[in-house]
Design a protein around this motif. Sequence first.
Motif, PDB file in Angstrom:
ATOM      1  N   PRO A   1      11.525  -6.004  -1.614  1.00 51.65           N
ATOM      2  CA  PRO A   1      11.669  -5.411  -0.274  1.00 51.65           C
ATOM      3  C   PRO A   1      10.506  -4.445   0.005  1.00 51.65           C
ATOM      4  N   SER A   2      10.207  -4.190   1.297  1.00 50.81           N
ATOM      5  CA  SER A   2       8.984  -3.436   1.604  1.00 50.81           C
ATOM      6  C   SER A   2       9.021  -2.016   1.060  1.00 50.81           C
ATOM      7  N   GLY A   3      10.228  -1.410   0.983  1.00 45.83           N
ATOM      8  CA  GLY A   3      10.329  -0.057   0.408  1.00 45.83           C
ATOM      9  C   GLY A   3       9.901  -0.026  -1.056  1.00 45.83           C
ATOM     10  N   LEU A   4      10.107  -1.135  -1.757  1.00 43.83           N
ATOM     11  CA  LEU A   4       9.683  -1.214  -3.164  1.00 43.83           C
ATOM     12  C   LEU A   4       8.206  -1.583  -3.269  1.00 43.83           C
TER      13      LEU A   4
ATOM     14  N   ILE B   1       5.561   0.224  -5.671  1.00 42.80           N
ATOM     15  CA  ILE B   1       4.776  -0.524  -6.660  1.00 42.80           C
ATOM     16  C   ILE B   1       3.278  -0.285  -6.433  1.00 42.80           C
ATOM     17  N   GLY B   2       2.832  -0.352  -5.182  1.00 44.88           N
ATOM     18  CA  GLY B   2       1.404  -0.181  -4.881  1.00 44.88           C
ATOM     19  C   GLY B   2       0.897   1.199  -5.245  1.00 44.88           C
ATOM     20  N   GLU B   3       1.656   2.226  -4.863  1.00 48.94           N
ATOM     21  CA  GLU B   3       1.223   3.593  -5.169  1.00 48.94           C
ATOM     22  C   GLU B   3       1.203   3.825  -6.677  1.00 48.94           C
ATOM     23  N   THR B   4       2.199   3.286  -7.380  1.00 47.84           N
ATOM     24  CA  THR B   4       2.244   3.477  -8.831  1.00 47.84           C
ATOM     25  C   THR B   4       1.119   2.711  -9.525  1.00 47.84           C
ATOM     26  N   LEU B   5       0.809   1.502  -9.026  1.00 46.78           N
ATOM     27  CA  LEU B   5      -0.317   0.748  -9.588  1.00 46.78           C
ATOM     28  C   LEU B   5      -1.611   1.545  -9.442  1.00 46.78           C
ATOM     29  N   ALA B   6      -1.830   2.121  -8.247  1.00 42.82           N
ATOM     30  CA  ALA B   6      -3.055   2.897  -8.007  1.00 42.82           C
ATOM     31  C   ALA B   6      -3.091   4.115  -8.930  1.00 42.82           C
ATOM     32  N   ALA B   7      -1.955   4.809  -9.060  1.00 44.07           N
ATOM     33  CA  ALA B   7      -1.894   6.008  -9.906  1.00 44.07           C
ATOM     34  C   ALA B   7      -2.155   5.646 -11.371  1.00 44.07           C
ATOM     35  N   MET B   8      -1.562   4.536 -11.845  1.00 40.21           N
ATOM     36  CA  MET B   8      -1.714   4.142 -13.252  1.00 40.21           C
ATOM     37  C   MET B   8      -3.154   3.730 -13.549  1.00 40.21           C
ATOM     38  N   CYS B   9      -3.804   3.088 -12.568  1.00 42.84           N
ATOM     39  CA  CYS B   9      -5.219   2.709 -12.706  1.00 42.84           C
ATOM     40  C   CYS B   9      -6.084   3.962 -12.876  1.00 42.84           C
ATOM     41  N   LEU B  10      -5.841   4.958 -12.019  1.00 42.75           N
ATOM     42  CA  LEU B  10      -6.626   6.197 -12.070  1.00 42.75           C
ATOM     43  C   LEU B  10      -6.389   6.918 -13.392  1.00 42.75           C
ATOM     44  N   LEU B  11      -5.151   6.908 -13.833  1.00 42.29           N
ATOM     45  CA  LEU B  11      -4.785   7.585 -15.086  1.00 42.29           C
ATOM     46  C   LEU B  11      -5.398   6.854 -16.290  1.00 42.29           C
ATOM     47  N   ALA B  12      -5.258   5.528 -16.315  1.00 43.78           N
ATOM     48  CA  ALA B  12      -5.784   4.738 -17.441  1.00 43.78           C
ATOM     49  C   ALA B  12      -7.300   4.902 -17.530  1.00 43.78           C
ATOM     50  N   ASN B  13      -7.956   4.950 -16.371  1.00 38.85           N
ATOM     51  CA  ASN B  13      -9.411   5.058 -16.362  1.00 38.85           C
ATOM     52  C   ASN B  13      -9.890   6.421 -16.863  1.00 38.85           C
ATOM     53  N   SER B  14      -9.041   7.442 -16.740  1.00 39.75           N
ATOM     54  CA  SER B  14      -9.467   8.783 -17.155  1.00 39.75           C
ATOM     55  C   SER B  14      -9.203   9.020 -18.641  1.00 39.75           C
ATOM     56  N   LEU B  15      -8.519   8.073 -19.307  1.00 40.67           N
ATOM     57  CA  LEU B  15      -8.219   8.238 -20.729  1.00 40.67           C
ATOM     58  C   LEU B  15      -9.200   7.443 -21.571  1.00 40.67           C
TER      59      LEU B  15
ATOM     60  N   TRP C   1      -4.047  11.556  -4.222  1.00 40.61           N
ATOM     61  CA  TRP C   1      -3.624  11.029  -2.924  1.00 40.61           C
ATOM     62  C   TRP C   1      -3.414   9.530  -3.089  1.00 40.61           C
ATOM     63  N   LEU C   2      -2.268   9.019  -2.628  1.00 41.86           N
ATOM     64  CA  LEU C   2      -1.943   7.598  -2.807  1.00 41.86           C
ATOM     65  C   LEU C   2      -1.362   7.041  -1.515  1.00 41.86           C
ATOM     66  N   ARG C   3      -1.679   5.784  -1.248  1.00 42.56           N
ATOM     67  CA  ARG C   3      -0.976   5.108  -0.163  1.00 42.56           C
ATOM     68  C   ARG C   3      -1.010   3.602  -0.404  1.00 42.56           C
ATOM     69  N   ALA C   4       0.106   2.951  -0.090  1.00 45.39           N
ATOM     70  CA  ALA C   4       0.161   1.490  -0.194  1.00 45.39           C
ATOM     71  C   ALA C   4       0.921   0.941   0.996  1.00 45.39           C
ATOM     72  N   ALA C   5       0.320   0.014   1.707  1.00 46.79           N
ATOM     73  CA  ALA C   5       0.964  -0.662   2.838  1.00 46.79           C
ATOM     74  C   ALA C   5       0.160  -1.906   3.153  1.00 46.79           C
ATOM     75  N   GLN C   6       0.774  -2.860   3.841  1.00 46.74           N
ATOM     76  CA  GLN C   6       0.083  -4.069   4.332  1.00 46.74           C
ATOM     77  C   GLN C   6      -0.754  -4.755   3.247  1.00 46.74           C
ATOM     78  N   GLY C   7      -0.235  -4.806   2.036  1.00 44.73           N
ATOM     79  CA  GLY C   7      -0.956  -5.504   0.967  1.00 44.73           C
ATOM     80  C   GLY C   7      -2.190  -4.783   0.468  1.00 44.73           C
TER      81      GLY C   7
ATOM     82  N   LEU D   1      -9.030   7.245   4.373  1.00 44.16           N
ATOM     83  CA  LEU D   1      -9.483   6.427   3.247  1.00 44.16           C
ATOM     84  C   LEU D   1      -8.860   5.039   3.281  1.00 44.16           C
ATOM     85  N   PHE D   2      -7.637   4.969   3.823  1.00 51.21           N
ATOM     86  CA  PHE D   2      -6.923   3.701   3.849  1.00 51.21           C
ATOM     87  C   PHE D   2      -7.739   2.621   4.566  1.00 51.21           C
ATOM     88  N   ASP D   3      -8.532   3.034   5.562  1.00 47.65           N
ATOM     89  CA  ASP D   3      -9.314   2.073   6.339  1.00 47.65           C
ATOM     90  C   ASP D   3     -10.804   2.119   6.026  1.00 47.65           C
TER      91      ASP D   3
END
Length: 292
Positions: A40-43, A47-61, A161-167, A201-203
């Motif tokens: 569902p779109s709420g999920l 998922i998108g925001e968490t993916l972005a956050a995990m990428c940033l975190l993994a890259n800093s380690l 700062w995180l945002r996920a929408a419209q793929g 930044l989103f655009d």
Amino acid sequence: MGAGFADNLTRFVFERAAVRGAVVSLDAAYRDILACHPYPSGLQSLIGETLAAMCLLANSLKFSGSLILQFHGAGRLRLFVVECSAALELRATAQWEGEIAADARLTDLLGEDPESRMVITLDPKDGGPLYQGVVGREGGSVGASFEHYLAKSEQIDSRLWLRAAQGRARGVLLQRMPASSEADAATWRRAAGAVADAAFLFDAPDAHAALVGLFPTDDVRAFRPRQPRFGCSCSRPRVAAVLRLLGSGEVESILEERGSVGVDCEFCNRRYEFAPAEARALFADPSAAVVH
Ligand SMILES: [Zn+2]
């Protein structure tokens, strides 16, 4: 350029202040992950925001292996797993119950039980010790929760700062180095203010445009971009190992009921089929299999 941001993670440093960070954009990688299950779109935004956050975190380690976020709960969200490898290979899965509003907040999804927490595990995948930490629910958003996590675990002043929408999923991480001087403080405050207000930044068409837009008056050096992508580490030998753990009694009863054993990867949805002879061979005495 012109084709847009695509999947990109660009690390940057301020030339005249002890401030560093990274900007991430996920397009195909995010959409490939969403395509695995009818979320569902709420999920989808969670998922998108968490993916972005995990990428940033993994890259800093500095690590090899995988960084894994896991949540088990009894609220709307039953299971939530997001994994990012040191090579920035991403995968995610979620299980949910009932209706989820498009604008569901993190607290709505995680439920009331404070004991059901998001746990981050750093798995070196070489048999070495696991590191675990808890991501709290402070602030009611993925960004605020990860900011608190970074403040506790790395003891570095961080803004996210995180945002996920419209793929599309976008994120910026900004960190003030512990050794930074008083003179850096003004730069830090200005840069942190820009990150808090990074909606444009989103655009932004690419990472360069994003950095110029965020920090128009600073000398900022960007490093060679890395490419995050969707990747699942499932394999037939791993599924076989899970079936061995399940035990031969359980596998026999599945064979009796369905004629074969089929296992779907909960991340990428790939199906692994084991015919009766293949399933039984998993439990065969290895010494009996030697051909003389
Ligand atoms: Zn898989």
